[in-house]
Write a protein that holds these residues in place. Structure first.
Motif, PDB file in Angstrom:
ATOM      1  N   THR A 189       0.872  -1.313   0.036  1.00  0.00           N
ATOM      2  CA  THR A 189      -0.124  -0.115  -0.023  1.00  0.00           C
ATOM      3  C   THR A 189       0.997   1.304  -0.162  1.00  0.00           C
ATOM      4  OG1 THR A 189      -0.033   0.380   2.338  1.00  0.00           O
ATOM      5  CG2 THR A 189      -1.348  -1.364   1.567  1.00  0.00           C
ATOM      6  N   ARG A 190       0.165   2.465  -0.100  1.00  0.00           N
ATOM      7  CA  ARG A 190       0.975   3.480  -0.080  1.00  0.00           C
ATOM      8  C   ARG A 190       1.584   3.860   1.198  1.00  0.00           C
ATOM      9  NH1 ARG A 190      -2.133   8.821   0.054  1.00  0.00           N
ATOM     10  NH2 ARG A 190      -3.877   7.796   0.788  1.00  0.00           N
ATOM     11  N   PHE A 191       1.391   3.230   2.177  1.00  0.00           N
ATOM     12  CA  PHE A 191       2.034   3.162   3.513  1.00  0.00           C
ATOM     13  C   PHE A 191       2.801   2.136   3.866  1.00  0.00           C
ATOM     14  CE2 PHE A 191      -0.569   7.002   3.660  1.00  0.00           C
ATOM     15  CZ  PHE A 191      -1.728   6.865   3.343  1.00  0.00           C
ATOM     16  N   GLY A 239       9.260  17.049 -13.798  1.00  0.00           N
ATOM     17  CA  GLY A 239      10.699  17.617 -13.354  1.00  0.00           C
ATOM     18  C   GLY A 239      10.405  17.587 -11.781  1.00  0.00           C
ATOM     19  N   THR A 240       9.518  16.610 -10.980  1.00  0.00           N
ATOM     20  CA  THR A 240       9.332  16.762  -9.741  1.00  0.00           C
ATOM     21  C   THR A 240       9.648  15.242  -8.986  1.00  0.00           C
ATOM     22  OG1 THR A 240       7.022  16.240 -10.080  1.00  0.00           O
ATOM     23  CG2 THR A 240       7.523  18.585  -9.954  1.00  0.00           C
ATOM     24  N   TYR A 278      10.074  11.181  -4.775  1.00  0.00           N
ATOM     25  CA  TYR A 278      11.168  10.331  -4.345  1.00  0.00           C
ATOM     26  C   TYR A 278      10.813  10.334  -2.578  1.00  0.00           C
ATOM     27  CZ  TYR A 278      15.433   8.202  -2.816  1.00  0.00           C
ATOM     28  OH  TYR A 278      16.507   7.300  -2.117  1.00  0.00           O
ATOM     29  N   GLN A 279      11.006  11.668  -2.252  1.00  0.00           N
ATOM     30  CA  GLN A 279      11.172  11.976  -0.825  1.00  0.00           C
ATOM     31  C   GLN A 279       9.633  11.614  -0.450  1.00  0.00           C
ATOM     32  OE1 GLN A 279      13.581  12.299   0.931  1.00  0.00           O
ATOM     33  NE2 GLN A 279      15.028  12.661  -0.893  1.00  0.00           N
ATOM     34  N   ARG A 280       8.652  12.072  -0.675  1.00  0.00           N
ATOM     35  CA  ARG A 280       7.291  12.030  -0.280  1.00  0.00           C
ATOM     36  C   ARG A 280       6.837  10.398  -0.108  1.00  0.00           C
ATOM     37  NH1 ARG A 280       5.015  14.798  -3.898  1.00  0.00           N
ATOM     38  NH2 ARG A 280       3.762  13.039  -4.931  1.00  0.00           N
ATOM     39  N   THR A 281       7.116   9.769  -1.107  1.00  0.00           N
ATOM     40  CA  THR A 281       6.625   8.383  -1.330  1.00  0.00           C
ATOM     41  C   THR A 281       7.440   7.773  -0.053  1.00  0.00           C
ATOM     42  OG1 THR A 281       6.636   8.423  -3.733  1.00  0.00           O
ATOM     43  CG2 THR A 281       6.784   6.280  -2.624  1.00  0.00           C
TER      44      THR A 281
END
Ligand code: E48
Length: 379
Positions: free
Chosen positions: A288-290, A361-362, A367-370
Protein backbone atom coordinates in the motif's frame (compact mmCIF):
# COMPACT_ATOMS: atom_id res chain seq x y z
CA UNK A 1 31.93 6.09 -21.60
CA UNK A 2 28.67 5.94 -23.51
CA UNK A 3 29.26 4.13 -26.81
CA UNK A 4 26.53 4.91 -29.36
CA UNK A 5 25.27 1.78 -31.07
CA UNK A 6 23.44 2.42 -34.31
CA UNK A 7 23.14 -0.96 -36.00
CA UNK A 8 19.56 -1.80 -34.90
CA UNK A 9 16.32 0.18 -35.22
CA UNK A 10 15.36 1.98 -32.03
CA UNK A 11 11.71 1.63 -30.93
CA UNK A 12 12.28 3.60 -27.70
CA UNK A 13 11.39 7.29 -27.48
CA UNK A 14 12.72 9.28 -24.50
CA UNK A 15 10.04 11.83 -23.49
CA UNK A 16 11.67 13.50 -20.48
CA UNK A 17 14.51 13.14 -18.00
CA UNK A 18 14.88 14.36 -14.42
CA UNK A 19 18.41 13.77 -13.16
CA UNK A 20 19.27 10.21 -14.24
CA UNK A 21 15.59 9.22 -14.17
CA UNK A 22 13.84 8.92 -17.57
CA UNK A 23 10.32 8.50 -18.88
CA UNK A 24 9.57 7.26 -22.39
CA UNK A 25 7.55 5.06 -24.70
CA UNK A 26 8.61 1.69 -26.11
CA UNK A 27 6.65 0.74 -29.23
CA UNK A 28 6.16 -3.00 -29.77
CA UNK A 29 4.18 -5.02 -32.36
CA UNK A 30 1.41 -5.55 -29.78
CA UNK A 31 1.24 -2.03 -28.34
CA UNK A 32 3.06 0.81 -26.62
CA UNK A 33 4.78 0.44 -23.22
CA UNK A 34 5.00 3.53 -21.00
CA UNK A 35 8.29 3.68 -19.10
CA UNK A 36 9.38 3.37 -16.38
CA UNK A 37 7.31 0.19 -16.62
CA UNK A 38 6.62 -2.64 -14.19
CA UNK A 39 5.94 -6.01 -15.85
CA UNK A 40 3.77 -8.37 -13.77
CA UNK A 41 5.11 -11.92 -14.07
CA UNK A 42 2.82 -14.38 -15.86
CA UNK A 43 5.38 -17.19 -15.85
CA UNK A 44 3.44 -20.05 -17.48
CA UNK A 45 0.95 -18.02 -19.51
CA UNK A 46 -1.24 -16.93 -16.63
CA UNK A 47 -1.14 -14.17 -14.01
CA UNK A 48 -1.58 -16.23 -10.84
CA UNK A 49 -4.90 -15.33 -9.19
CA UNK A 50 -5.91 -12.64 -11.68
CA UNK A 51 -7.92 -12.27 -14.88
CA UNK A 52 -6.03 -10.56 -17.73
CA UNK A 53 -8.83 -7.94 -17.71
CA UNK A 54 -7.77 -6.93 -14.18
CA UNK A 55 -4.07 -6.84 -15.15
CA UNK A 56 -4.94 -4.41 -17.94
CA UNK A 57 -7.33 -2.34 -15.77
CA UNK A 58 -4.64 -2.12 -13.07
CA UNK A 59 -2.52 -0.25 -15.65
CA UNK A 60 -0.01 -2.85 -16.87
CA UNK A 61 1.05 -2.29 -20.49
CA UNK A 62 3.29 -5.39 -20.73
CA UNK A 63 3.64 -8.74 -18.95
CA UNK A 64 6.45 -11.28 -18.67
CA UNK A 65 6.35 -14.94 -19.69
CA UNK A 66 9.01 -17.63 -19.35
CA UNK A 67 10.63 -19.66 -22.10
CA UNK A 68 11.62 -22.37 -19.61
CA UNK A 69 8.09 -23.07 -18.33
CA UNK A 70 6.26 -22.64 -21.67
CA UNK A 71 8.68 -24.77 -23.72
CA UNK A 72 8.18 -27.65 -21.25
CA UNK A 73 4.41 -27.17 -21.05
CA UNK A 74 2.37 -26.73 -23.25
CA UNK A 75 5.30 -26.48 -25.73
CA UNK A 76 6.48 -23.60 -27.94
CA UNK A 77 5.46 -25.22 -31.26
CA UNK A 78 1.95 -25.83 -29.87
CA UNK A 79 1.59 -22.17 -28.81
CA UNK A 80 2.80 -21.07 -32.26
CA UNK A 81 0.22 -23.34 -33.93
CA UNK A 82 -2.45 -21.73 -31.72
CA UNK A 83 -1.50 -18.22 -32.87
CA UNK A 84 1.23 -17.23 -30.42
CA UNK A 85 1.28 -16.31 -26.73
CA UNK A 86 -0.88 -13.19 -26.99
CA UNK A 87 -3.75 -15.02 -28.72
CA UNK A 88 -3.21 -18.27 -26.72
CA UNK A 89 -3.54 -16.41 -23.40
CA UNK A 90 -5.96 -13.69 -24.48
CA UNK A 91 -3.68 -10.97 -23.05
CA UNK A 92 -3.31 -9.49 -26.57
CA UNK A 93 -0.74 -6.90 -25.46
CA UNK A 94 3.05 -6.54 -25.35
CA UNK A 95 4.91 -9.49 -23.84
CA UNK A 96 8.55 -9.97 -22.85
CA UNK A 97 9.93 -13.47 -22.42
CA UNK A 98 12.97 -14.47 -20.42
CA UNK A 99 15.39 -16.77 -22.23
CA UNK A 100 15.32 -19.75 -19.88
CA UNK A 101 18.90 -20.20 -18.74
CA UNK A 102 18.30 -18.46 -15.44
CA UNK A 103 15.18 -20.54 -14.72
CA UNK A 104 17.05 -23.75 -15.57
CA UNK A 105 19.58 -22.88 -12.86
CA UNK A 106 16.76 -22.03 -10.42
CA UNK A 107 14.31 -24.84 -11.11
CA UNK A 108 15.62 -27.78 -13.15
CA UNK A 109 17.26 -30.98 -11.98
CA UNK A 110 20.55 -32.42 -13.19
CA UNK A 111 21.52 -29.31 -15.14
CA UNK A 112 24.86 -28.96 -16.95
CA UNK A 113 26.33 -25.89 -18.66
CA UNK A 114 28.61 -26.31 -21.69
CA UNK A 115 29.84 -23.91 -24.37
CA UNK A 116 27.07 -25.16 -26.64
CA UNK A 117 24.04 -25.12 -24.31
CA UNK A 118 22.53 -25.93 -20.93
CA UNK A 119 21.13 -29.44 -20.58
CA UNK A 120 18.72 -30.45 -17.84
CA UNK A 121 15.91 -32.71 -16.86
CA UNK A 122 12.42 -31.24 -16.95
CA UNK A 123 11.01 -30.63 -13.46
CA UNK A 124 7.66 -31.71 -14.90
CA UNK A 125 8.35 -35.14 -16.41
CA UNK A 126 12.10 -35.68 -16.05
CA UNK A 127 12.65 -35.55 -19.83
CA UNK A 128 16.22 -34.61 -20.91
CA UNK A 129 16.20 -31.14 -22.50
CA UNK A 130 18.89 -29.10 -24.26
CA UNK A 131 18.56 -25.30 -24.35
CA UNK A 132 21.07 -23.53 -26.58
CA UNK A 133 21.01 -19.82 -27.49
CA UNK A 134 19.63 -20.82 -30.88
CA UNK A 135 16.84 -22.96 -29.38
CA UNK A 136 16.00 -20.25 -26.82
CA UNK A 137 15.56 -17.68 -29.58
CA UNK A 138 13.57 -20.18 -31.67
CA UNK A 139 11.23 -20.79 -28.70
CA UNK A 140 10.78 -17.07 -28.09
CA UNK A 141 10.01 -16.55 -31.77
CA UNK A 142 7.44 -19.39 -31.63
CA UNK A 143 5.90 -17.73 -28.56
CA UNK A 144 5.75 -14.48 -30.55
CA UNK A 145 7.07 -12.38 -27.68
CA UNK A 146 7.57 -8.70 -28.51
CA UNK A 147 10.82 -8.55 -26.54
CA UNK A 148 13.10 -11.60 -26.41
CA UNK A 149 16.08 -11.96 -24.08
CA UNK A 150 19.48 -13.33 -25.05
CA UNK A 151 20.49 -16.65 -23.51
CA UNK A 152 22.90 -16.02 -20.63
CA UNK A 153 24.39 -17.62 -17.54
CA UNK A 154 23.69 -15.90 -14.22
CA UNK A 155 26.01 -16.80 -11.32
CA UNK A 156 24.47 -16.69 -7.86
CA UNK A 157 26.22 -14.32 -5.44
CA UNK A 158 28.47 -14.59 -3.48
CA UNK A 159 30.75 -16.24 -6.04
CA UNK A 160 34.47 -16.49 -6.94
CA UNK A 161 35.76 -13.86 -9.39
CA UNK A 162 36.94 -16.57 -11.81
CA UNK A 163 33.46 -18.08 -11.98
CA UNK A 164 31.78 -14.70 -12.45
CA UNK A 165 34.32 -13.88 -15.20
CA UNK A 166 33.81 -17.25 -16.92
CA UNK A 167 30.00 -16.89 -16.91
CA UNK A 168 30.17 -13.26 -18.09
CA UNK A 169 32.36 -14.16 -21.07
CA UNK A 170 30.22 -17.21 -21.93
CA UNK A 171 27.18 -14.92 -21.81
CA UNK A 172 28.88 -12.53 -24.27
CA UNK A 173 29.52 -15.42 -26.70
CA UNK A 174 25.91 -16.51 -26.23
CA UNK A 175 24.85 -12.90 -26.87
CA UNK A 176 26.49 -13.06 -30.32
CA UNK A 177 24.81 -16.40 -31.07
CA UNK A 178 21.43 -15.15 -29.78
CA UNK A 179 21.62 -12.09 -32.02
CA UNK A 180 22.54 -14.16 -35.10
CA UNK A 181 19.64 -16.53 -34.39
CA UNK A 182 17.27 -13.55 -33.94
CA UNK A 183 18.13 -11.80 -37.20
CA UNK A 184 15.23 -13.35 -39.15
CA UNK A 185 12.63 -11.80 -36.78
CA UNK A 186 10.16 -9.40 -38.45
CA UNK A 187 10.69 -5.66 -37.92
CA UNK A 188 9.43 -4.32 -34.60
CA UNK A 189 10.32 -7.44 -32.59
CA UNK A 190 13.17 -6.78 -30.20
CA UNK A 191 16.09 -8.62 -28.64
CA UNK A 192 17.72 -7.40 -25.43
CA UNK A 193 21.25 -8.18 -24.29
CA UNK A 194 21.86 -8.99 -20.61
CA UNK A 195 24.77 -7.51 -18.65
CA UNK A 196 26.45 -9.94 -16.28
CA UNK A 197 29.58 -9.56 -14.14
CA UNK A 198 28.27 -10.22 -10.62
CA UNK A 199 29.40 -7.69 -7.99
CA UNK A 200 32.70 -6.86 -9.74
CA UNK A 201 32.71 -3.41 -11.43
CA UNK A 202 35.42 -4.25 -13.97
CA UNK A 203 33.50 -7.32 -15.14
CA UNK A 204 30.27 -5.32 -15.33
CA UNK A 205 32.08 -2.74 -17.52
CA UNK A 206 33.52 -5.47 -19.79
CA UNK A 207 30.10 -7.07 -20.16
CA UNK A 208 28.30 -3.79 -20.92
CA UNK A 209 30.94 -2.72 -23.44
CA UNK A 210 30.88 -6.11 -25.15
CA UNK A 211 27.09 -6.06 -25.49
CA UNK A 212 27.00 -2.51 -26.88
CA UNK A 213 29.63 -3.48 -29.48
CA UNK A 214 27.38 -6.38 -30.54
CA UNK A 215 24.33 -4.07 -30.50
CA UNK A 216 20.83 -4.79 -29.15
CA UNK A 217 17.40 -3.08 -29.17
CA UNK A 218 17.68 -2.74 -25.39
CA UNK A 219 19.87 -3.80 -22.51
CA UNK A 220 19.03 -5.70 -19.32
CA UNK A 221 21.06 -5.76 -16.15
CA UNK A 222 21.05 -9.38 -14.96
CA UNK A 223 22.79 -11.29 -12.24
CA UNK A 224 21.08 -9.27 -9.51
CA UNK A 225 18.06 -9.65 -7.23
CA UNK A 226 19.42 -13.04 -6.27
CA UNK A 227 19.75 -12.40 -2.57
CA UNK A 228 22.48 -9.72 -2.51
CA UNK A 229 22.03 -6.70 -0.21
CA UNK A 230 20.25 -3.73 -1.82
CA UNK A 231 23.41 -1.60 -1.62
CA UNK A 232 25.31 -4.14 -3.73
CA UNK A 233 22.51 -4.15 -6.32
CA UNK A 234 22.44 -0.34 -6.42
CA UNK A 235 26.24 -0.12 -6.67
CA UNK A 236 26.19 -2.43 -9.71
CA UNK A 237 23.48 -0.29 -11.32
CA UNK A 238 25.68 2.78 -10.72
CA UNK A 239 28.55 0.96 -12.45
CA UNK A 240 26.50 -0.34 -15.36
CA UNK A 241 23.66 2.04 -16.36
CA UNK A 242 25.92 4.94 -17.46
CA UNK A 243 27.71 2.58 -19.87
CA UNK A 244 24.51 1.66 -21.69
CA UNK A 245 23.26 3.76 -24.64
CA UNK A 246 21.02 6.41 -23.11
CA UNK A 247 18.69 6.26 -26.10
CA UNK A 248 17.85 2.59 -25.54
CA UNK A 249 15.72 0.98 -22.81
CA UNK A 250 17.36 -0.44 -19.68
CA UNK A 251 15.71 -3.37 -17.89
CA UNK A 252 16.62 -4.51 -14.35
CA UNK A 253 15.66 -8.19 -14.16
CA UNK A 254 13.72 -9.61 -11.22
CA UNK A 255 13.37 -6.33 -9.33
CA UNK A 256 11.79 -5.78 -6.96
CA UNK A 257 10.25 -4.12 -3.92
CA UNK A 258 8.71 -0.64 -4.40
CA UNK A 259 11.82 0.78 -2.66
CA UNK A 260 14.15 -1.12 -5.04
CA UNK A 261 12.21 0.25 -8.00
CA UNK A 262 12.31 3.86 -6.78
CA UNK A 263 16.08 3.66 -6.20
CA UNK A 264 16.70 2.03 -9.60
CA UNK A 265 14.55 4.58 -11.48
CA UNK A 266 16.62 7.30 -9.78
CA UNK A 267 19.68 5.62 -11.35
CA UNK A 268 18.27 5.46 -14.89
CA UNK A 269 16.41 2.13 -15.13
CA UNK A 270 13.31 1.99 -17.37
CA UNK A 271 11.82 -1.54 -16.96
CA UNK A 272 11.23 -3.96 -14.10
CA UNK A 273 9.65 -7.36 -13.41
CA UNK A 274 9.06 -9.19 -10.13
CA UNK A 275 6.85 -11.95 -8.75
CA UNK A 276 6.50 -10.06 -5.46
CA UNK A 277 3.09 -8.36 -5.98
CA UNK A 278 1.32 -11.65 -6.86
CA UNK A 279 3.47 -13.94 -4.66
CA UNK A 280 3.10 -11.74 -1.53
CA UNK A 281 -0.63 -11.36 -2.34
CA UNK A 282 -1.04 -15.14 -2.25
CA UNK A 283 0.70 -15.12 1.15
CA UNK A 284 -1.65 -12.50 2.61
CA UNK A 285 0.61 -9.46 2.35
CA UNK A 286 -0.63 -6.21 0.76
CA UNK A 287 1.49 -3.43 -0.75
CA UNK A 288 0.00 0.00 0.00
CA UNK A 289 0.91 3.67 -0.06
CA UNK A 290 1.97 3.25 3.58
CA UNK A 291 4.14 0.16 3.18
CA UNK A 292 3.39 -3.53 3.46
CA UNK A 293 0.44 -4.81 5.52
CA UNK A 294 0.30 -8.43 6.65
CA UNK A 295 -3.40 -9.27 6.67
CA UNK A 296 -2.70 -12.48 8.60
CA UNK A 297 -2.09 -10.27 11.67
CA UNK A 298 -4.87 -10.48 14.29
CA UNK A 299 -4.88 -6.67 14.63
CA UNK A 300 -7.03 -6.54 11.48
CA UNK A 301 -9.76 -8.92 12.71
CA UNK A 302 -12.22 -6.15 13.67
CA UNK A 303 -10.98 -3.34 11.46
CA UNK A 304 -13.72 -2.09 9.09
CA UNK A 305 -11.36 0.29 7.27
CA UNK A 306 -10.15 -0.42 3.72
CA UNK A 307 -6.42 -0.54 3.02
CA UNK A 308 -6.46 2.95 1.47
CA UNK A 309 -9.71 4.93 1.12
CA UNK A 310 -8.04 7.32 -1.32
CA UNK A 311 -6.92 4.57 -3.72
CA UNK A 312 -8.20 4.58 -7.30
CA UNK A 313 -8.39 0.77 -7.17
CA UNK A 314 -11.89 -0.36 -6.00
CA UNK A 315 -10.78 -3.36 -3.89
CA UNK A 316 -8.13 -1.25 -2.15
CA UNK A 317 -10.72 1.47 -1.47
CA UNK A 318 -13.64 -0.75 -0.50
CA UNK A 319 -12.58 -4.10 1.03
CA UNK A 320 -12.55 -4.02 4.83
CA UNK A 321 -9.33 -5.21 6.41
CA UNK A 322 -11.44 -7.48 8.63
CA UNK A 323 -12.81 -9.22 5.53
CA UNK A 324 -9.37 -9.59 3.93
CA UNK A 325 -8.04 -10.93 7.25
CA UNK A 326 -10.91 -13.46 7.39
CA UNK A 327 -10.35 -14.63 3.80
CA UNK A 328 -6.61 -15.06 4.35
CA UNK A 329 -7.04 -16.93 7.65
CA UNK A 330 -9.77 -19.12 6.12
CA UNK A 331 -7.56 -19.90 3.13
CA UNK A 332 -10.28 -18.66 0.78
CA UNK A 333 -9.08 -18.38 -2.86
CA UNK A 334 -10.76 -14.98 -3.04
CA UNK A 335 -8.22 -13.71 -0.48
CA UNK A 336 -5.30 -14.48 -2.80
CA UNK A 337 -7.22 -13.07 -5.75
CA UNK A 338 -8.11 -9.76 -4.06
CA UNK A 339 -4.61 -9.21 -2.65
CA UNK A 340 -2.97 -10.08 -5.98
CA UNK A 341 -5.02 -7.44 -7.82
CA UNK A 342 -4.57 -4.94 -4.98
CA UNK A 343 -0.78 -5.41 -5.16
CA UNK A 344 -0.48 -5.29 -8.96
CA UNK A 345 -2.65 -2.14 -8.91
CA UNK A 346 -0.41 -0.57 -6.25
CA UNK A 347 2.74 -1.29 -8.30
CA UNK A 348 1.13 0.22 -11.39
CA UNK A 349 0.00 3.31 -9.47
CA UNK A 350 3.58 3.71 -8.22
CA UNK A 351 4.87 3.52 -11.82
CA UNK A 352 2.28 6.08 -12.98
CA UNK A 353 3.33 8.41 -10.16
CA UNK A 354 6.97 7.97 -11.17
CA UNK A 355 6.24 8.66 -14.86
CA UNK A 356 4.22 11.78 -14.04
CA UNK A 357 6.86 13.10 -11.63
CA UNK A 358 9.69 12.69 -14.17
CA UNK A 359 7.56 14.32 -16.89
CA UNK A 360 6.98 17.32 -14.58
CA UNK A 361 10.55 17.52 -13.27
CA UNK A 362 9.41 16.73 -9.73
CA UNK A 363 10.93 13.25 -9.31
CA UNK A 364 12.99 14.25 -6.25
CA UNK A 365 9.89 15.51 -4.43
CA UNK A 366 7.97 12.35 -5.43
CA UNK A 367 10.89 10.19 -4.21
CA UNK A 368 11.00 11.92 -0.81
CA UNK A 369 7.21 11.97 -0.26
CA UNK A 370 6.79 8.33 -1.30
CA UNK A 371 9.50 7.18 1.09
CA UNK A 372 8.06 9.29 3.91
CA UNK A 373 4.63 7.66 3.37
CA UNK A 374 6.20 4.19 3.45
CA UNK A 375 8.17 5.09 6.58
CA UNK A 376 4.99 6.39 8.25
CA UNK A 377 3.78 2.82 7.99
CA UNK A 378 0.29 1.48 8.23
CA UNK A 379 -1.66 2.76 11.23
C1 E48 B 1 12.94 -10.87 -5.65
C2 E48 B 1 12.16 -12.18 -5.57
C3 E48 B 1 10.83 -12.08 -4.82
O1 E48 B 1 11.90 -12.66 -6.87
C4 E48 B 1 12.05 -14.05 -6.82
C5 E48 B 1 12.99 -14.35 -5.68
C6 E48 B 1 14.39 -14.64 -6.12
O2 E48 B 1 14.74 -13.80 -7.21
C7 E48 B 1 13.99 -13.96 -8.40
C8 E48 B 1 13.99 -12.60 -9.07
N1 E48 B 1 15.37 -12.21 -9.38
C9 E48 B 1 15.87 -12.36 -10.61
N2 E48 B 1 17.16 -12.09 -10.91
C10 E48 B 1 17.31 -12.42 -12.22
C11 E48 B 1 18.45 -12.43 -13.03
C12 E48 B 1 18.34 -12.90 -14.35
C13 E48 B 1 19.49 -12.99 -15.21
O3 E48 B 1 20.64 -12.66 -14.85
N3 E48 B 1 19.31 -13.49 -16.47
C14 E48 B 1 18.08 -13.87 -16.92
N4 E48 B 1 17.97 -14.34 -18.18
N5 E48 B 1 16.98 -13.79 -16.15
C15 E48 B 1 17.09 -13.32 -14.86
C16 E48 B 1 15.95 -13.30 -14.04
C17 E48 B 1 16.07 -12.87 -12.71
N6 E48 B 1 15.17 -12.80 -11.68
O4 E48 B 1 14.53 -14.95 -9.26
C18 E48 B 1 13.79 -16.16 -9.10
C19 E48 B 1 14.73 -17.18 -8.54
C20 E48 B 1 13.12 -16.53 -10.40
O5 E48 B 1 12.73 -15.88 -8.18
C21 E48 B 1 12.61 -14.50 -8.16
O6 E48 B 1 13.00 -13.16 -4.90
Amino acid sequence: MNLPDTNLPNHFELLATDGAARTGRLTTPHGVVRTPAFMPVGTAGAMKGMHWREVREAGADIVLGNTYHLMLRPGAERIAALGGLQRFTGWNGPMLTDSGGFQVMSLADLRKVSEHAVTFRSHIDGAKVELSPERSIEVQRFLGSDIAMQMDECVRLPAERDDIDRAMRLSLRWAERSKRAFESAPDGYMLFGIVQGGDIPQLRHASAQGLVEIGFHGYAIGGLAVGEPQEVMLAMIDETAPMLPKERPRYLMGVGTPDDILEAVKRGIDMFDCVMPTRNGRHGVAFTRFGQVNLRNARHADDPRPLDEESSWPSTRNCARAYLHHLVKAGETLGAMLLSEINVAYYQSLMQGIRDAIAHGTFDEFYQRTREDWARGDI
